[in-house]
Design an enzyme around this catalytic site. Structure first.
Site, PDB file in Angstrom:
ATOM      1  N   TYR A  71       3.251 -10.433 -43.798  1.00  0.00           N
ATOM      2  CA  TYR A  71       4.030  -9.556 -44.685  1.00  0.00           C
ATOM      3  C   TYR A  71       3.416  -9.570 -46.077  1.00  0.00           C
ATOM      4  O   TYR A  71       3.065 -10.641 -46.587  1.00  0.00           O
ATOM      5  CB  TYR A  71       5.489 -10.037 -44.775  1.00  0.00           C
ATOM      6  CG  TYR A  71       6.418  -9.200 -43.931  1.00  0.00           C
ATOM      7  CD1 TYR A  71       6.484  -7.826 -44.103  1.00  0.00           C
ATOM      8  CD2 TYR A  71       7.236  -9.793 -42.969  1.00  0.00           C
ATOM      9  CE1 TYR A  71       7.324  -7.052 -43.323  1.00  0.00           C
ATOM     10  CE2 TYR A  71       8.082  -9.020 -42.186  1.00  0.00           C
ATOM     11  CZ  TYR A  71       8.124  -7.642 -42.376  1.00  0.00           C
ATOM     12  OH  TYR A  71       8.954  -6.879 -41.613  1.00  0.00           O
TER      13      TYR A  71
ATOM     14  N   ARG B 124      -5.714   4.630 -37.741  1.00  0.00           N
ATOM     15  CA  ARG B 124      -4.621   5.573 -38.036  1.00  0.00           C
ATOM     16  C   ARG B 124      -3.905   5.116 -39.299  1.00  0.00           C
ATOM     17  O   ARG B 124      -3.429   3.987 -39.375  1.00  0.00           O
ATOM     18  CB  ARG B 124      -3.587   5.597 -36.911  1.00  0.00           C
ATOM     19  CG  ARG B 124      -4.149   5.879 -35.553  1.00  0.00           C
ATOM     20  CD  ARG B 124      -3.051   6.335 -34.617  1.00  0.00           C
ATOM     21  NE  ARG B 124      -2.646   7.668 -34.995  1.00  0.00           N
ATOM     22  CZ  ARG B 124      -3.343   8.764 -34.692  1.00  0.00           C
ATOM     23  NH1 ARG B 124      -4.467   8.686 -34.019  1.00  0.00           N
ATOM     24  NH2 ARG B 124      -2.924   9.949 -35.076  1.00  0.00           N
TER      25      ARG B 124
ATOM     26  N   ASP C 234      -4.102  18.162 -49.891  1.00  0.00           N
ATOM     27  CA  ASP C 234      -3.935  17.359 -48.675  1.00  0.00           C
ATOM     28  C   ASP C 234      -5.209  17.573 -47.868  1.00  0.00           C
ATOM     29  O   ASP C 234      -5.387  18.600 -47.222  1.00  0.00           O
ATOM     30  CB  ASP C 234      -2.702  17.832 -47.906  1.00  0.00           C
ATOM     31  CG  ASP C 234      -2.549  17.118 -46.565  1.00  0.00           C
ATOM     32  OD1 ASP C 234      -3.504  16.421 -46.142  1.00  0.00           O
ATOM     33  OD2 ASP C 234      -1.492  17.265 -45.930  1.00  0.00           O
TER      34      ASP C 234
END
Ligand code: DSN
Length: 422
Positions: free
Chosen positions: A54, A237, A201
């Protein structure tokens, strides 16, 4: 191919699915323009020990301890991303392109504010405000379109008029099904005139920008670029948000990503991004981008020679969008299925001002990033285009399909998916 030795021993069901996908990717031609093959190094980083950690926060400012190596990896990814795209700030934590866009919207706008983006049937993306998305309930989306769908030129006069009328906070240049270069200077000029942020984008073309083979919106003064990392950029990804030079914008973006919309970053994926950005910084990546474009042009020629209508009249990037229903009488859905039968994977797609439905449209969208990664050049690209047209013209001829499937398999065998790009 990966050996998956532990999965094989422990979980045969998942193992079989993974082996099936390995075989599918190796034995067929991947022509979905948003897909690619990552290197073994990227896969190793993605599957690494960092999946255990984490790391809410940012390097040097985390909420939990034990961050020496997460900080090192995230700093590497940030530094490399900034170098690749020529900007000062990068947030490498977005889990995907959609998360990157949502965070960007919240960073730069208040609820109710307006975005001016590309019409969805003219190439825009779901996250640019499709009515079914949650983000469409928060912000107001207005549209620009192509002036002429057969040249792909954007109607910049209409864009300016809509901008003057609606006073958007963001003018968004970007697409997932548009094949031409944009006039970035015009976007910036209009954005400055109406006091909007100029945002690109560039998910589809990030690798081509990184390779220097298409224009970089930052060179024209764009404020922010969002992207995915797994398309032409050939990483794991994930998403990415870049800020050209404004520290205040970068700060707002960091807050909008975490704690705005995300929790703990996927540090294993960020390690994969760092590795992929390292690969993209090598000169060989420019050669890759150059070949992606050459292969797309080779396919364009065959389609145009055969009088198949291409949206935008052709391509300046890695993708093509063909009106197979209008030109060959085959729906996009049927074309997707028939091509899949002979080992060519692509996707059905709406064409501009589509008269059919999204699930049964007139077009197919395909591109050259993945086939170029496996070393195919213009000769293979042109032959694949011929194969596509041959089978679509005679889609019920099983003998032809069997012969073409055998030919596609032979091309795949001759061009194996590489393990390493360095
Ligand atoms: N699914 C991606 C594409 O194919 O363009 C973008 O969301």
């Amino acid at each position: 191919m990966n050996e998956y030795t532990h999965i094989k021993e422990q979980d045969t069901d998942v193992y079989e699915a993974l082996m099936g996908e390995e075989a599918r990717e190796i034995n067929g031609i991947e022509m979905i323009p948003s897909e690619n093959y990552v290197s073994r190094a990227v896969r190793e980083a993605n599957g690494s020990v960092l999946t255990n950690k984490y790391a809410e926060g940012y390097p040097g400012k985390r909420y939990y301890g034990g961050q020496d190596y997460t900080d090192a990896v995230e700093r590497l990814a940030i530094t490399r991303a900034c170098k690749l795209f020529g900007c000062k700030y990068a947030n490498v934590q977005p889990l995907g392109g959609a998360a990157a866009n949502v965070a960007m919207y919240f960073a730069l706008m208040e609820p109710g504010d307006t975005v001016l983006g590309m019409d969805l049937s003219h190439g825009g993306h779901l996250t640019h405000g499709h009515p079914t998305t949650s983000i469409n309930k928060v912000f107001n989306f207005v549209r620009y379109k192509m002036k002429d769908v057969d040249t792909g030129e954007i109607d910049y006069d209409a864009l300016r008029e809509v901008a003057l009328e609606h006073k958007p906070k963001i003018i968004l240049a970007g697409f997932s099904a548009y094949s031409r270069e944009l006039d970035y200077q015009k976007f910036v000029d209009i954005a400055r005139e109406v006091g909007a942020y100029a945002v690109a984008d560039m998910a589809h073309i990030a690798g081509l920008i990184a390779g220097g083979v298409v224009k970089n919106p930052f060179d024209f003064g764009f404020d922010v670029i969002t992207s995915t990392t797994h398309k032409t950029l050939r990483g794991p990804r994930g998403g990415l948000i870049l800020t050209r030079e404004d520290a205040e914008i970068a700060k707002k973006i960091n807050k909008a990503v975490f704690p705005g919309i995300q929790g703990g970053p996927h540090m294993n994926v960020i390690a994969g991004k760092a590795v992929a950005f390292g690969e993209a910084l090598k000169p060989s990546f420019k050669e890759y981008g150059t070949q992606v474009l050459k292969n797309a042009k080779a396919m364009e020629k065959v389609f145009l020679d055969n009088k198949v209508r291409l949206m935008g009249g052709g391509t300046d990037n890695h993708l093509l969008l063909a009106d197979v229903f209008g030109s060959l009488g085959v729906t996009g859905q049927d074309a997707e299925v028939v091509l899949d039968e002979i080992g060519i994977t692509l996707n059905k797609n709406m064409i501009a001002d589509e008269s059919r439905t999204a699930m049964d449209p007139s077009g197919i969208r395909f591109g050259t990033p993945a086939m170029t990664t496996r070393g195919m050049k213009e000769i293979e690209a042109a032959r694949l285009a011929e194969i596509m047209i041959e089978v679509l013209k005679d889609k019920d001829n099983q003998q032809l399909k069997d012969a073409l499937k055998t030919e596609v398999e032979a091309m795949c065998t001759a061009h194996p998916v590489p393990d390493s790009f360095v």
